[in-house]
Design a protein around this motif. Structure first.
Motif, PDB file in Angstrom:
ATOM      1  N   ASP B 105       0.780  -1.244   0.074  1.00 32.63           N
ATOM      2  CA  ASP B 105      -0.054   0.106  -0.027  1.00 32.63           C
ATOM      3  C   ASP B 105       0.950   1.173   0.103  1.00 32.63           C
ATOM      4  O   ASP B 105       0.688   2.218  -0.638  1.00 32.63           O
ATOM      5  CB  ASP B 105      -0.893   0.048   1.100  1.00 32.63           C
ATOM      6  CG  ASP B 105      -2.033  -0.893   0.903  1.00 32.63           C
ATOM      7  OD1 ASP B 105      -2.504  -1.565  -0.139  1.00 32.63           O
ATOM      8  OD2 ASP B 105      -2.531  -1.486   2.041  1.00 32.63           O
ATOM      9  N   ARG B 106       2.041   1.124   0.731  1.00 29.25           N
ATOM     10  CA  ARG B 106       2.980   2.371   0.892  1.00 29.25           C
ATOM     11  C   ARG B 106       3.659   2.702  -0.648  1.00 29.25           C
ATOM     12  O   ARG B 106       3.501   3.877  -1.058  1.00 29.25           O
ATOM     13  CB  ARG B 106       4.050   2.002   1.934  1.00 29.25           C
ATOM     14  CG  ARG B 106       4.539   3.344   2.583  1.00 29.25           C
ATOM     15  CD  ARG B 106       5.449   2.924   3.825  1.00 29.25           C
ATOM     16  NE  ARG B 106       4.755   2.394   4.663  1.00 29.25           N
ATOM     17  CZ  ARG B 106       5.292   1.251   5.613  1.00 29.25           C
ATOM     18  NH1 ARG B 106       6.633   1.090   5.275  1.00 29.25           N
ATOM     19  NH2 ARG B 106       4.708   0.528   6.369  1.00 29.25           N
ATOM     20  N   VAL B 107       3.893   1.413  -1.142  1.00 29.25           N
ATOM     21  CA  VAL B 107       4.472   1.727  -2.665  1.00 29.25           C
ATOM     22  C   VAL B 107       3.259   2.334  -3.433  1.00 29.25           C
ATOM     23  O   VAL B 107       3.883   3.201  -4.221  1.00 29.25           O
ATOM     24  CB  VAL B 107       5.045   0.610  -2.971  1.00 29.25           C
ATOM     25  CG1 VAL B 107       5.517   0.741  -4.462  1.00 29.25           C
ATOM     26  CG2 VAL B 107       6.128   0.056  -2.001  1.00 29.25           C
ATOM     27  N   LEU B 108       2.173   1.756  -3.370  1.00 29.30           N
ATOM     28  CA  LEU B 108       1.022   2.229  -4.325  1.00 29.30           C
ATOM     29  C   LEU B 108       0.763   3.674  -3.983  1.00 29.30           C
ATOM     30  O   LEU B 108       0.712   4.343  -4.803  1.00 29.30           O
ATOM     31  CB  LEU B 108      -0.139   1.362  -4.043  1.00 29.30           C
ATOM     32  CG  LEU B 108      -0.266   0.152  -4.864  1.00 29.30           C
ATOM     33  CD1 LEU B 108      -1.417  -0.960  -4.445  1.00 29.30           C
ATOM     34  CD2 LEU B 108      -0.280   0.389  -6.499  1.00 29.30           C
ATOM     35  N   ALA B 813      -2.258  15.185  -4.578  1.00 31.13           N
ATOM     36  CA  ALA B 813      -3.182  15.129  -5.851  1.00 31.13           C
ATOM     37  C   ALA B 813      -4.130  13.931  -5.535  1.00 31.13           C
ATOM     38  O   ALA B 813      -5.322  13.963  -5.970  1.00 31.13           O
ATOM     39  CB  ALA B 813      -2.476  15.032  -6.991  1.00 31.13           C
ATOM     40  N   SER B 814      -3.544  12.770  -4.976  1.00 32.31           N
ATOM     41  CA  SER B 814      -4.424  11.794  -5.058  1.00 32.31           C
ATOM     42  C   SER B 814      -5.140  11.785  -3.718  1.00 32.31           C
ATOM     43  O   SER B 814      -6.465  11.166  -3.769  1.00 32.31           O
ATOM     44  CB  SER B 814      -3.541  10.425  -4.654  1.00 32.31           C
ATOM     45  OG  SER B 814      -2.474  10.397  -4.006  1.00 32.31           O
ATOM     46  N   GLU B 815      -4.799  12.633  -2.670  1.00 37.19           N
ATOM     47  CA  GLU B 815      -5.930  12.916  -1.829  1.00 37.19           C
ATOM     48  C   GLU B 815      -6.864  13.870  -2.000  1.00 37.19           C
ATOM     49  O   GLU B 815      -7.938  13.304  -1.791  1.00 37.19           O
ATOM     50  CB  GLU B 815      -5.145  13.532  -0.721  1.00 37.19           C
ATOM     51  CG  GLU B 815      -4.132  12.817   0.251  1.00 37.19           C
ATOM     52  CD  GLU B 815      -2.933  13.575   1.041  1.00 37.19           C
ATOM     53  OE1 GLU B 815      -3.345  14.587   1.245  1.00 37.19           O
ATOM     54  OE2 GLU B 815      -2.279  12.626   1.635  1.00 37.19           O
ATOM     55  N   LEU B 816      -6.687  14.449  -2.906  1.00 36.09           N
ATOM     56  CA  LEU B 816      -7.713  15.529  -3.647  1.00 36.09           C
ATOM     57  C   LEU B 816      -8.663  14.573  -4.354  1.00 36.09           C
ATOM     58  O   LEU B 816     -10.000  14.779  -4.463  1.00 36.09           O
ATOM     59  CB  LEU B 816      -7.195  16.563  -4.547  1.00 36.09           C
ATOM     60  CG  LEU B 816      -6.589  17.713  -3.959  1.00 36.09           C
ATOM     61  CD1 LEU B 816      -5.830  18.529  -4.789  1.00 36.09           C
ATOM     62  CD2 LEU B 816      -7.785  18.454  -3.171  1.00 36.09           C
ATOM     63  N   ARG B 817      -8.104  13.469  -5.181  1.00 35.38           N
ATOM     64  CA  ARG B 817      -9.131  12.790  -5.845  1.00 35.38           C
ATOM     65  C   ARG B 817      -9.779  11.996  -4.909  1.00 35.38           C
ATOM     66  O   ARG B 817     -11.187  11.650  -5.278  1.00 35.38           O
ATOM     67  CB  ARG B 817      -8.231  11.543  -6.628  1.00 35.38           C
ATOM     68  CG  ARG B 817      -7.788  12.248  -8.050  1.00 35.38           C
ATOM     69  CD  ARG B 817      -7.341  10.879  -8.932  1.00 35.38           C
ATOM     70  NE  ARG B 817      -6.112  10.253  -8.296  1.00 35.38           N
ATOM     71  CZ  ARG B 817      -5.017  10.765  -8.325  1.00 35.38           C
ATOM     72  NH1 ARG B 817      -4.642  11.659  -8.820  1.00 35.38           N
ATOM     73  NH2 ARG B 817      -4.022  10.004  -7.919  1.00 35.38           N
ATOM     74  N   ILE B 831     -15.066   3.418  -3.406  1.00 36.89           N
ATOM     75  CA  ILE B 831     -14.202   4.552  -3.969  1.00 36.89           C
ATOM     76  C   ILE B 831     -12.855   3.910  -4.290  1.00 36.89           C
ATOM     77  O   ILE B 831     -12.214   4.270  -5.422  1.00 36.89           O
ATOM     78  CB  ILE B 831     -13.898   5.623  -2.905  1.00 36.89           C
ATOM     79  CG1 ILE B 831     -15.166   6.332  -2.297  1.00 36.89           C
ATOM     80  CG2 ILE B 831     -12.730   6.589  -3.196  1.00 36.89           C
ATOM     81  CD1 ILE B 831     -15.049   7.207  -1.108  1.00 36.89           C
ATOM     82  N   ALA B 832     -12.417   2.998  -3.676  1.00 37.64           N
ATOM     83  CA  ALA B 832     -11.116   2.414  -4.109  1.00 37.64           C
ATOM     84  C   ALA B 832     -11.502   1.687  -5.465  1.00 37.64           C
ATOM     85  O   ALA B 832     -10.385   1.629  -6.226  1.00 37.64           O
ATOM     86  CB  ALA B 832     -10.795   1.089  -3.027  1.00 37.64           C
ATOM     87  N   SER B 833     -12.460   1.001  -5.619  1.00 33.90           N
ATOM     88  CA  SER B 833     -12.697   0.381  -6.844  1.00 33.90           C
ATOM     89  C   SER B 833     -12.718   1.320  -7.988  1.00 33.90           C
ATOM     90  O   SER B 833     -12.213   1.147  -9.255  1.00 33.90           O
ATOM     91  CB  SER B 833     -13.705  -0.626  -6.880  1.00 33.90           C
ATOM     92  OG  SER B 833     -14.768  -0.121  -7.750  1.00 33.90           O
ATOM     93  N   THR B 841      -5.324   1.856   0.690  1.00 30.41           N
ATOM     94  CA  THR B 841      -4.738   3.160   0.117  1.00 30.41           C
ATOM     95  C   THR B 841      -5.540   4.262   0.473  1.00 30.41           C
ATOM     96  O   THR B 841      -5.326   5.395   0.802  1.00 30.41           O
ATOM     97  CB  THR B 841      -4.693   2.991  -1.531  1.00 30.41           C
ATOM     98  OG1 THR B 841      -3.535   1.968  -1.626  1.00 30.41           O
ATOM     99  CG2 THR B 841      -3.800   4.176  -2.048  1.00 30.41           C
ATOM    100  N   VAL B 842      -7.017   3.981   0.271  1.00 31.87           N
ATOM    101  CA  VAL B 842      -8.058   4.905   0.387  1.00 31.87           C
ATOM    102  C   VAL B 842      -8.111   5.137   1.904  1.00 31.87           C
ATOM    103  O   VAL B 842      -8.079   6.400   2.168  1.00 31.87           O
ATOM    104  CB  VAL B 842      -9.232   4.183   0.011  1.00 31.87           C
ATOM    105  CG1 VAL B 842     -10.475   5.407   0.410  1.00 31.87           C
ATOM    106  CG2 VAL B 842      -9.499   4.046  -1.678  1.00 31.87           C
TER     107      VAL B 842
END
Lengths: 82, 882
Positions: B105-108, B813-817, B831-833, B841-842
């Protein structure tokens, strides 16, 4: 899935020299024309060990064959497979 | 300076590079071809080529380190490097409790946050352990849209990418594609400055079948050869295998000192000049190694300074066979020299490995026994197991029993560990006198961990007596080993003391353990001690406990251990204290993170705690059935712990009380009747008795049960039990038609609850009506009362200071998404899907979003985001979601 040992003949392209053959101490080598045939009694994990060594040394594997038990062609082996 | 382009023999294989360009446009490209096919050369040429628009994160799986942790840390570091270390992901330090899923998850998450296109390049994938391979599949199937992967392997691997293949997201380059064409063969010879006729080049190409390793060996053997045409004809006429023939030719043409160096250093996985000088017995090795790399002779440097080198695997394997065949008698001596050198360098694993290879089994066993503890702390448990397996059965040494015990302990197999300790102990008398002290300390250390895991206080105290004596090592190594053992002993002692309610001793020992761990540079132990310290200070003050927990978590996160097992006590303590204070949403968040950290097992104590906290959350929200399940599970785990511990009366009391509230009075009475001895006097059990009385219409009986709790004579774990007793007393007074006494009890409960803002007892006892009935002018605790009623009516406690302050840190950016999905009614898995990422990650993003927006839950985060105008797609580049 026979876990018991059986005799195998493994044919490899080219005539293996002393250096490469030392990687197969349990096998009896015999040159057959431009190829080398390694013969020996192997159980499953030993067989895959030999194949992994063939892979690691970049050798060209031509054939792997299980020899019929008790068949004596040129060699004379008396040990019976169970 | 590297001047790859000047290397002879590395020709620009334009067609092949173009093929890899095409393949790498797929999500995943796999180069699958046998040894010596030129996979690594292709990757290097492709990576070094100018004009790569994408950033490459390159990892080569190490042959001697196939374990998951080594691989994932290397990949994480590579990704961090190319992504500029954004996204708040910390570098990850080695840990004895590696959590692979958290690492994936950390790498992703690091990949998702990168603002550049990235290609993951993983070479020698066939060396990776099957376990790590499975985890890699998880990564590859969840890659963000702007990330691709190129993998190189000697054989096809069970990667489980069928869906990707069906969707056309997988492309392959195979052995046939890697073969040199005749034209490329001529180019390679030209580049190496070899003059050979057209016919000679064609013959060489035919004989090697375009096999890259063969051609490169031939090019080296042909360099400065007097009669290249004759060489090719002889080679072509020989029936020997290509590699063996050419290696022999190549070696023969090298100066004696080069031959000597190549053969003698072939038994090393990595070599530098100093070590090569040692093994060859003469100086000047570094110059030779540099020369070999410059000649592209299967030697590559591993660092920018070109001090460490390694041989191409196939080349090294053949050299090693040749060494073993030609000078077998020198092998043990060479391994011994290498072992000694590695030992001096503090490279224990290499030292032990070479000691084994020298056949010095007893010495290897002693080394492993002495250092297995340090190696475990370094996260090397899989390596220890591999070294253990290398001992032939006949060479089994009694000291290895201690190593095995440690391994079982890591796996949580306590009985097996105890059996191995018994073997080590039996050997103690027969051991040479100079070994006994070390062995004794080692045995004590394992026994201490065992006793702690079983919650066996007497055992821990007995084993920890060595702490009283000062550090008395003969050597620095002894002192270092002693310090590590002392730090662990202090931690184990402190944990058990805290669980036995000997809180002052526990806090003192844990603080000492944390200080010592910091002094000796063992952050893993320091985090462990601090997390336990948070737990141990909970009963003294929630504020202190929460501060210490946050400190422990911050230190852990600095090392990339945000969801590791050893911070679970801090996570659970935060969940528990938040829940006591009525912050159920916060409590639930911490609880989820704790559950994630406890995925792999861990011992009954901490799991019991997690069940209790989960039960508390359910009970607080009025979900009695779910609460009972959790309390019962906790009750079941108590039997695995030896003796009474801090929570025994609480777990039993709440189980009984919840059964009674659900009307399951028979079960409740039976469990209560089974409470033995001293425990029956404790306030928590008396409260449970009162709940049964109230449920059966016996308020007078309830008063009788509660009397000693209310007047302070019964022992209790914490004031929260007295708050609960006063509320139960108030309910009994109300039943008896005495509202004034009920109000008096309720007011006393509020007074006791005020310092720590204990909201939960009011929720559990169902005291809403009591509070409503309390005249507002009669209470000195109106603010607390209003807060409690808010919680009881289902509105979460709102933060007081979140008005218009800007976010503490800009959202990535990904937190905003993720943020933009929060106003929808999609769940986190949905949301994850939608985003093609994992739920974890979510969760991580949501956690960061809450922290940065200082929000307490989804709705307050959405409100804050609206206020800050973060919900409309802003300047960040929108990415298509596939």
């Amino acid at each position: 899935m026979d876990p018991a040992a059986a005799r195998y003949a493994i044919r490899i392209k080219g005539q293996l020299g002393a250096t490469v053959l030392s990687a197969f101490p349990a096998m009896v080598p015999r040159w057959r024309g431009a190829d080398t045939v390694l013969t020996g009694r192997l159980d499953r994990s030993a067989l895959f060990g030999v194949l992994a060594e063939v892979d690691a040394l970049g050798l060209d594997l031509l054939e792997v064959r299980q020899l019929a038990p008790r068949r004596t062609s040129h060699e004379s082996h008396n040990n019976r497979s169970p | 300076m590297r001047l790859d382009s000047a290397n002879p023999g590395l020709v620009d294989r334009v067609d092949l590079l173009a093929a890899l360009d095409r393949a790498s446009a797929s999500k995943v490209a796999i180069i699958s071809a046998p040894a010596g096919s030129g996979k690594t050369s292709l990757l290097r040429a492709w990576a070094d080529r100018s004009g790569q628009a994408r950033r490459l994160a390159v990892v080569q799986v190490q042959r001697d380190r196939p374990d998951a942790q080594t691989f994932w840390r290397a990949l994480h570091a590579a990704v961090r490097q190319v992504s500029g270390g954004t996204g708040g992901t910390q570098p990850s330090a080695a840990t004895p409790d590696f959590n692979a899923q958290a690492m994936v998850d950390r790498v992703l998450s690091a990949l998702a946050d990168a603002r550049v296109d990235i290609v993951l390049v993983i070479d020698d994938l066939h060396e990776l352990s099957p376990e790590a391979l499975g985890q890699l599949t998880g990564l590859l199937t969840n890659l963000p849209p702007h990330v691709h992967a190129v993998l190189a392997t000697r054989r096809d691997l069970p990667l489980g990418l069928h869906r990707l293949r069906l969707a056309g997201g997988l492309s392959e380059i195979r052995a046939a594609d890697l073969r040199f064409t005749e034209r490329e063969t001529r180019e390679l010879l030209d580049a190496a400055g070899i003059t050979l006729s057209e016919a000679g080049a064609a013959l060489l190409h035919e004989r090697t079948e375009g096999w890259a390793a063969g051609l490169r060996l031939a090019a080296i053997a042909l360099a400065d050869h007097g009669d290249p045409e004759r060489f090719v004809v002889e080679f072509s006429g020989s029936n020997r295998t290509v590699a063996e023939y050419l290696i022999a030719e190549m070696l023969e043409r090298q100066p004696a000192e080069v031959q000597r160096l190549l053969l003698r250093t072939s038994l090393l996985d990595r070599v530098n000049g100093e070590l090569a000088d040692l093994l060859t017995g003469r100086p000047g090795s570094e110059r030779i190694l540099l020369g070999l790399e410059d000649a592209n002779a299967f030697v590559v440097s591993l660092d920018a300074e070109r001090t460490w080198f390694r041989y191409h695997h196939l080349f090294a394997d053949l050299l090693r066979l040749e060494l073993r065949r030609t000078v077998p008698e020198e092998l043990p001596g060479l391994h011994r020299q290498a072992a000694e050198w590695f030992m001096q360098q503090g490279r224990l694993v290499d030292a032990i490995w070479h000691t084994q290879a020298a056949g010095d089994w007893p010495a290897a066993a002693r080394l492993l026994a002495d250092h297995s503890f340090s190696l475990t702390l370094d996260g090397q448990a899989p390596t220890i197991q591999a070294l253990l397996r290398a001992f032939p059965p006949a060479a089994d040494h009694p000291e290895l029993a201690l190593v095995r015990a440690g391994g079982e302990l890591v796996q949580g197999r306590l009985d097996e560990a105890a059996a191995h300790v018994a073997v080590a102990q039996a050997y103690l008398k027969a051991a040479p006198p100079d070994r006994r002290r070390r062995l004794r300390v080692g045995i004590a250390s394992v026994k201490l961990s065992l006793a702690r895991r079983r919650g066996h206080l007497a055992g821990v105290v007995e084993q920890a007596t060595f702490l009283a004596s000062p550090v008395t090592g003969q050597s620095n190594e002894d002192i270092a080993l002693d310090s590590e053992l002392r730090a662990v002993a202090l931690m184990n002692l402190g944990i058990v003391e805290a669980w036995s309610l000997r809180l002052d001793d526990g806090e003192r020992h844990l603080q000492e353990g944390a200080d010592l761990a910091r002094t000796i540079g063992r952050p893993y132990l320091e985090v462990g001690c601090l997390a336990q310290l948070g737990f141990a200070s909970k009963l003294r003050s929630f504020a202190i406990a929460q501060r210490r927990c946050h400190e422990a978590i911050a230190l852990a996160e600095r090392h990339g251990w945000g969801t590791e097992w050893m911070i679970a006590p801090a996570l659970v303590t935060l969940a528990e204290t938040m829940t006591w204070m009525g912050g159920f949403d916060d409590g639930e968040r911490w609880r989820q993170r704790a559950a994630q950290a406890l995925q792999d097992d861990t011992g009954p104590g901490i799991r019991l705690l997690l069940h209790v906290v989960t039960g508390m959350l359910h009970a607080g929200r009025g979900h009695l059935r779910e609460a009972l399940d959790e309390f019962s599970a906790a009750e079941g785990l108590q039997s695995q712990l030896m003796g009474r511990h801090a929570l025994t009366s609480l777990v039993t009391g709440w189980t009984v009380a919840t059964q009674a509230r659900l009307g399951r009075l028979g079960e409740a009475r039976a469990l209560l009747a089974a409470v033995e001895g001293e425990c029956a006097n404790w306030g928590e059990v008396r409260n449970a008795r009162a709940v049964i009385c109230l449920a059966t219409g016996d308020p007078a009986g309830a008063h009788g049960a509660l009397k000693d709790v209310v007047d302070g004579t019964a022992p209790v774990i914490h004031d929260f039990t007295v708050v609960e007793a006063n509320l139960l007393g108030a309910l009994a007074h109300r039943e008896l038609g005495d509202p004034r006494s009920a109000n008096r009890c309720t007011e006393r409960a509020l007074a006791l609850a005020e310092p720590e803002r204990l909201v939960l007892p009011f929720a559990i006892t169902g005291s809403g009506e009591l509070l409503e009935a309390l005249p507002r002018h009669d209470t000195a605790h109106a603010a607390l009362l209003v807060d409690i009623l808010d919680v009881l009516h289902g509105s979460p406690l709102t933060a007081r200071d979140e008005a218009v302050a800007p976010p503490t840190e800009e959202l990535t950016a990904s937190e905003l998404r993720v943020l933009r999905y929060l106003p929808t009614n999609l769940s986190r898995p949905e949301i994850a899907s939608q985003l093609s990422v994992s739920v974890n990650t979510v969760n991580t993003h949501v956690r960061n979003i809450y922290a940065k927006l200082q929000a307490r839950d989804r709705s307050s985060a959405v409100q804050r985001a609206r206020d800050l105008r973060l919900l409309s797609a802003g300047p960040t580049r929108p990415r298509t979601v596939t």
